[in-house]
Design a protein around this motif. Sequence first.
Motif, short mmCIF file in Angstrom:
data_model
loop_
_atom_site.label_atom_id
_atom_site.label_comp_id
_atom_site.label_asym_id
_atom_site.label_seq_id
_atom_site.Cartn_x
_atom_site.Cartn_y
_atom_site.Cartn_z
N GLY A 165 42.18 53.17 37.15
CA GLY A 165 40.53 53.51 38.22
C GLY A 165 41.64 54.89 38.44
O GLY A 165 42.27 55.68 38.25
N SER B 127 39.33 49.07 40.05
CA SER B 127 39.29 50.32 38.27
C SER B 127 37.81 50.69 38.87
O SER B 127 36.72 49.39 39.35
N ASN B 128 36.90 50.43 38.19
CA ASN B 128 35.57 50.60 37.11
C ASN B 128 34.91 49.67 37.04
O ASN B 128 35.26 48.86 36.24
N GLU B 129 34.01 48.86 36.89
CA GLU B 129 33.83 48.02 36.89
C GLU B 129 33.12 47.76 35.22
O GLU B 129 33.52 47.13 34.37
N ASP B 130 33.30 49.39 35.04
CA ASP B 130 32.45 49.02 33.79
C ASP B 130 34.23 49.77 32.34
O ASP B 130 33.68 49.68 31.47
N SER B 131 35.41 49.71 33.35
CA SER B 131 36.37 50.37 32.53
C SER B 131 36.80 48.92 32.61
O SER B 131 37.56 48.29 32.76
#
Lengths: 554, 234
Positions: free
Chosen positions: A484, A451-455
């Motif tokens: 993600g 998943s995204n690094e800011d999630s």
Amino acid sequence: MKHLPESDNLTSDLSDQPRSKMLAASGWLWSAGAVALGTACLWIFQSAIDKGQASLLYLPIVLFCAIRFGYGQAIGAAVLSFFCWDFFFLPPRFTLTVVNPRDTLSLFVFLIAAVVTARLSSRIRQQAAEAQVREHEISTLFNASEAISAEIDADRILPALASQIVSTCRASRCIVLRQGIADAMEPVASVWSDKSDHAVLQSVVQVLAEAVFSDDQEIGFGQSPRLLRRAMETMELPAEYDRTEDPGIYVPLHAQSKLVGVLHVGPRIMSGASGKETTRFSDTERRLILTLSNHAAVVLARQTLSDQAAEADALRRADTLKDALLSMVSHELRSPLAAIKVAASGLRQSDAVWDSADRDAAIRGIDVEADRLIGVVNNLLDLSRLEGGAWAPNRDWCDMAEIVGTVIGQLTAEADRIITDVPDDLPLIKVDYVQIMLVLTNLLQNALKYSNEDSNVELSAQTDTCDVEGVVVSGVKVSVRDHGPGITPGEETKIFERFFRGDRHRNSTIHGTGVGLTLCRAVVLAHKGQIWAENYEDDPQSRGSVFQFFLPIG
Amino acid sequence: MSTPQKNILVVDDEPEILRAVRGGLAAQGYKVDTAVNGEEALLKASTSAPDLVVLDVMLPGGMDGLEVCRRLREWTQVPVIMLSARNQERQKVAALDIGADDYLTKPFGMDELTARVRAALRRTPSKPEGSPEPIFQIDDLVIDYAGHIVTKGGEELKLTPIEYELLRFLTQNADRVVTHRHLLASVWGPENVEETQYLRVHIGHLRRKIEAQPAVPRYIVTEPGVGYRFKTGS
């Protein structure tokens, strides 16, 4: 092994020898009695009946004896009638001499007529009896094949067949053997009529079956076989075995002119006056056994074929697995190794001029890549130990909140992306702390990675109940939610398979071995729990995948 | 580093590991001696009197690391750090029961090893058996053993007798791994060494009282499958 009750609904007596012997003996008496009764009637009504017509009464008696008891008894009745008529009614009475030539003629005509009647009617009787036996035989066979074809499961056909033989022939046992490893015969179906310990007999059957198999000769069909004698003398039979005992029947089983096994039927054991007696099987029973042997041979051959197919299938699958492992290893092990090699050799170059930031980066790279290698190797080793049964869970009371804390404490790098919701009052569960840590670590690492690094990644735990093997048990359910891209529809269970990587990740830059989830599943299953994955979509902004596992309390 | 220079004996049969560990420890200012099997380890331990022994559990020949540790304990209290394989919790517990001070799972980082070495060396001289310090302090947590008083940020904490006993035992063995059995035996008595659930519950309560983030504890850390450790370092 199956044991049959003494009486059985399918028991149909094919062995009518003893009964017919008794019937024959009483038949003689009955015949004599019938003649005596007829004579008495004639005596009483002699004034009303012409003495010359006495044959009219005697002939039906002979006919009756022929139909009821058989040829011999009928002839006996005829001869006895002949003498009774002569003695009691033909003048001069009470002597066996006859003066009137007409009487002599009547007597002999009667005798001839009686003998012919006896002969004809007893032959009819015999034919009727044979027809009955044959019908019986056919219906038994029909029953047997019915029972056998009702068994869909190949593994149960042979036991069904063996128990048919035991119940129909009232045999003490029926064992089907086939050639196992190292030429030893291994029983594939054995049915015994009683529940006592059969260890000795079992090894005897084994030895004799081997002899039958290697010589391709049957035992127990008429001729006293040299094979049996040789087997008794040369082969190693248990000392406790009584060698005078009836060995029963052994039939080599052929399918497509190939020897596939041996069928053994133990003798019928009756408890007679002098302890236990064995009785021979009738011809009908032998025929039945031979017919069912053919069935057994076909089933065995079929089984061997399907075993071979399964083996080939397993080999093919192992091959695919090996390919998957190789391709994974070639990527997941070689790329960190390559990075380490480049960085380390670069640092060693004597003429290289490194600025300190690059130098640090190279050294850190070596460290990080080594950690990645360690991770891959550890996961592979853990999985092989788990699947090989070398790492049984060491279960003890654990607090899921504590496990979560330990795991998050170890995931230092990205721990602040994880939001936990674990209540204080979760019940303790009896699990292997280290193994459950492994599950959580893998699930969290996956969620962070995909998943995204800011999630955020949300981890929650709660008490729950679950249906495990048909029993509702209570325990703790843990969910790991990411934001993600989710799981490709249709791959929700496949992702737990070894070396499987989701379609969209197979060629992506995200590293993965396809082992982590397999490891999770192996651990959870070893704890009699459940693990599953699905996509969720609360709203278009909040979607992703959620991995959940349930562990029972005890 | 400290004077006089500390002497460390490293026992492992893999030359690559020996070379790396020797280099790493020497770079930290320790004097390093090495041995490749049990016999050599015992011989060097008796002749050179090291201040600490780093001992691999798996050693070639008839004598494994556990046996070496057992023999060492017959005559010396030198700190022993065992190097064990991954997921061998029983082995770790066995090593601690025999008298090892700590363990490290292979493969380990040099930073982890030096941290353990420092902690083990720090423990030895300051804490002779039988005379514990009267006061234990870490950050704003203060334990007065004589008065049975625990304060955090100046405020007295209300601990149950069991929680106090747990905290006392863990802090008096600070930076050491204490096995479940050891902790249960000393707090609940030797007949309760199997009752791990007591520990789980009361350690949980204790953490809620002394830890800033009870969910991710900083002081009372779990040693998975082995026991607990009261951590004073970072």
